[in-house]
Design a protein around this motif. Structure first.
Motif, PDB file in Angstrom:
ATOM      1  N   ASN A   9       0.806  -1.225   0.000  1.00  0.00           N
ATOM      2  CA  ASN A   9       0.000   0.000   0.000  1.00  0.00           C
ATOM      3  C   ASN A   9       0.837   1.272   0.000  1.00  0.00           C
ATOM      4  OD1 ASN A   9      -2.353  -1.526   0.097  1.00  0.00           O
ATOM      5  ND2 ASN A   9      -2.347  -1.593   2.333  1.00  0.00           N
ATOM      6  N   ILE A  10       2.144   1.143   0.074  1.00  0.00           N
ATOM      7  CA  ILE A  10       3.034   2.306   0.147  1.00  0.00           C
ATOM      8  C   ILE A  10       3.616   2.611  -1.223  1.00  0.00           C
ATOM      9  CG2 ILE A  10       5.286   3.079   1.009  1.00  0.00           C
ATOM     10  CD1 ILE A  10       4.644   1.898   3.670  1.00  0.00           C
ATOM     11  N   GLN A  11       3.664   3.909  -1.550  1.00  0.00           N
ATOM     12  CA  GLN A  11       4.341   4.371  -2.761  1.00  0.00           C
ATOM     13  C   GLN A  11       5.831   4.518  -2.442  1.00  0.00           C
ATOM     14  OE1 GLN A  11       2.823   4.713  -5.690  1.00  0.00           O
ATOM     15  NE2 GLN A  11       0.863   4.113  -4.768  1.00  0.00           N
ATOM     16  N   PRO A  12       6.684   3.644  -2.935  1.00  0.00           N
ATOM     17  CA  PRO A  12       8.104   3.659  -2.539  1.00  0.00           C
ATOM     18  C   PRO A  12       8.801   4.989  -2.796  1.00  0.00           C
ATOM     19  CG  PRO A  12       7.570   1.638  -3.691  1.00  0.00           C
ATOM     20  CD  PRO A  12       6.376   2.532  -3.831  1.00  0.00           C
ATOM     21  N   THR A 217       8.449  17.253  10.498  1.00  0.00           N
ATOM     22  CA  THR A 217       7.012  17.380  10.217  1.00  0.00           C
ATOM     23  C   THR A 217       6.671  17.092   8.756  1.00  0.00           C
ATOM     24  OG1 THR A 217       7.270  19.775   9.860  1.00  0.00           O
ATOM     25  CG2 THR A 217       6.659  19.050  12.078  1.00  0.00           C
ATOM     26  N   ASP A 218       7.628  16.551   8.009  1.00  0.00           N
ATOM     27  CA  ASP A 218       7.382  16.149   6.621  1.00  0.00           C
ATOM     28  C   ASP A 218       6.780  14.750   6.644  1.00  0.00           C
ATOM     29  OD1 ASP A 218       7.414  16.105   3.836  1.00  0.00           O
ATOM     30  OD2 ASP A 218       9.420  15.204   3.793  1.00  0.00           O
ATOM     31  N   ARG A 219       5.518  14.615   6.233  1.00  0.00           N
ATOM     32  CA  ARG A 219       4.759  13.371   6.418  1.00  0.00           C
ATOM     33  C   ARG A 219       4.480  12.664   5.093  1.00  0.00           C
ATOM     34  NH1 ARG A 219       2.683  17.366   9.751  1.00  0.00           N
ATOM     35  NH2 ARG A 219       2.801  16.861  11.982  1.00  0.00           N
ATOM     36  N   TYR A 220       4.544  11.341   5.165  1.00  0.00           N
ATOM     37  CA  TYR A 220       4.268  10.514   3.986  1.00  0.00           C
ATOM     38  C   TYR A 220       2.880  10.804   3.414  1.00  0.00           C
ATOM     39  CZ  TYR A 220       2.876   6.447   1.252  1.00  0.00           C
ATOM     40  OH  TYR A 220       2.390   5.638   0.253  1.00  0.00           O
ATOM     41  N   SER A 221       1.865  10.875   4.268  1.00  0.00           N
ATOM     42  CA  SER A 221       0.498  11.063   3.786  1.00  0.00           C
ATOM     43  C   SER A 221       0.351  12.373   3.024  1.00  0.00           C
ATOM     44  CB  SER A 221      -0.489  11.036   4.961  1.00  0.00           C
ATOM     45  OG  SER A 221      -0.215  12.084   5.870  1.00  0.00           O
ATOM     46  N   GLU A 222       1.047  13.420   3.489  1.00  0.00           N
ATOM     47  CA  GLU A 222       0.954  14.716   2.818  1.00  0.00           C
ATOM     48  C   GLU A 222       1.734  14.719   1.521  1.00  0.00           C
ATOM     49  OE1 GLU A 222       2.124  17.495   5.796  1.00  0.00           O
ATOM     50  OE2 GLU A 222       0.334  17.143   7.022  1.00  0.00           O
ATOM     51  N   ARG A 223       2.866  14.027   1.492  1.00  0.00           N
ATOM     52  CA  ARG A 223       3.604  13.895   0.226  1.00  0.00           C
ATOM     53  C   ARG A 223       2.757  13.128  -0.793  1.00  0.00           C
ATOM     54  NH1 ARG A 223       7.749  12.699   3.927  1.00  0.00           N
ATOM     55  NH2 ARG A 223       7.682  10.457   3.449  1.00  0.00           N
ATOM     56  N   ASN A 224       2.089  12.105  -0.318  1.00  0.00           N
ATOM     57  CA  ASN A 224       1.225  11.311  -1.184  1.00  0.00           C
ATOM     58  C   ASN A 224       0.073  12.158  -1.722  1.00  0.00           C
ATOM     59  OD1 ASN A 224       0.342   9.041  -2.505  1.00  0.00           O
ATOM     60  ND2 ASN A 224      -0.419   7.990  -0.696  1.00  0.00           N
ATOM     61  N   GLU A 225      -0.509  12.972  -0.847  1.00  0.00           N
ATOM     62  CA  GLU A 225      -1.619  13.826  -1.264  1.00  0.00           C
ATOM     63  C   GLU A 225      -1.166  14.847  -2.305  1.00  0.00           C
ATOM     64  OE1 GLU A 225      -4.911  16.865   0.772  1.00  0.00           O
ATOM     65  OE2 GLU A 225      -3.363  15.918   1.987  1.00  0.00           O
ATOM     66  N   ARG A 226       0.001  15.457  -2.074  1.00  0.00           N
ATOM     67  CA  ARG A 226       0.522  16.430  -3.039  1.00  0.00           C
ATOM     68  C   ARG A 226       0.799  15.775  -4.389  1.00  0.00           C
ATOM     69  NH1 ARG A 226       3.490  18.224   1.542  1.00  0.00           N
ATOM     70  NH2 ARG A 226       5.361  17.112   0.817  1.00  0.00           N
ATOM     71  N   ALA A 227       1.342  14.574  -4.353  1.00  0.00           N
ATOM     72  CA  ALA A 227       1.635  13.870  -5.607  1.00  0.00           C
ATOM     73  C   ALA A 227       0.355  13.562  -6.368  1.00  0.00           C
ATOM     74  CB  ALA A 227       2.404  12.589  -5.302  1.00  0.00           C
ATOM     75  N   GLN A 228      -0.697  13.162  -5.645  1.00  0.00           N
ATOM     76  CA  GLN A 228      -1.963  12.853  -6.297  1.00  0.00           C
ATOM     77  C   GLN A 228      -2.588  14.097  -6.910  1.00  0.00           C
ATOM     78  OE1 GLN A 228      -3.209   9.656  -6.724  1.00  0.00           O
ATOM     79  NE2 GLN A 228      -4.458  10.810  -8.180  1.00  0.00           N
TER      80      GLN A 228
END
Length: 238
Positions: A9-12, A217-228
């Protein structure tokens, strides 16, 4: 990069692998630690203000640059535009700060309206900026009667909601009218020693966090959201 076999479920490409090297501080850290202090009473003889001022003296001795916000004439949230001078002052101080101290009296088992109003005026986001995120936080309370921890517990909850790093130690001063002299100075006691402990811990943690908060404070979920969102924008252009 291929999908992780055991973490499908993780984007590497968006997953950060933390290292000590990445925790190296970034930016110019030669200035003194910047601490904003908020207190929760408008009374002329305000014990929360006295405790805040006492804590400020300790922080200044450690080498911090301290600014205490005066909540007098700060309107209730929603009663005036965000351009009101007191609102602008509070928000600018929040952006300036690297750490904060919140101190409120206990009223009806909770924080005061004066304290909550200040916190409510600090937005979670201002455009792309989060004014409170990554700041260290120490919480304190004064009690008119026996000691309780209702206020510091509530302030901890609010600090977490504001994405702040709240230190483990805290101060609760019971029967505050006995702990301060006529000049508003705190008398020697175990409660005073605890205030020293809390400010010492806040100062250390602020030094430790400086220059690292952006990474922490750099979070995976927020990076994922920005990428989407970036993908969606590209799709819309097609």
């Amino acid at each position: 990069m291929d999908k992780l076999s055991d973490l499908p479920n993780i984007q590497p490409a968006l997953l950060d692998l933390p290292t000590m090297d990445k925790l190296a501080p970034a930016g110019d850290m030669r200035h003194p630690p910047r601490i904003l202090m908020l207190y929760g009473s408008l009374r002329e003889r305000s014990f929360s203000r006295f405790l805040t001022e006492e804590a400020a003296r300790i922080l200044e001795h450690f080498g911090a640059e301290v600014k205490i916000f005066d909540p007098t004439e700060l309107p209730m949230v929603g009663a005036v535009p965000e351009t009101h001078p007191k609102v602008v002052e509070l928000r600018e101080l929040c952006l300036w700060s690297e750490g904060q101290v919140w101190c409120s009296p206990e009223r009806h088992g909770a924080i005061t309206a004066v304290m909550k109003n200040q916190i409510d005026w600090i937005p979670l986001e201002m455009g792309a900026i989060r004014p409170s995120q990554g700041r260290t936080l120490a919480v304190m309370q004064v009690c008119g009667g026996s000691q309780s921890f209702n206020v510091v517990n509530t302030l901890r909850l609010l600090g977490r909601w504001m994405r702040m790093f709240t230190i483990p130690n805290q101060s609760s001063v019971p029967m505050a009218y006995k702990e301060f002299d006529e000049a508003g100075r705190m008398r020697p006691s175990a409660y005073y020693d605890r205030v020293v402990d809390v400010m010492e811990e806040l100062f250390k943690m602020t030094l430790l966090m400086r220059g690292r908060t952006d990474y922490l404070t750099d979070r995976y979920s927020e990076r994922n959201e920005r990428a989407q969102k970036a993908i969606n924008r590209q799709i819309e252009k097609l």
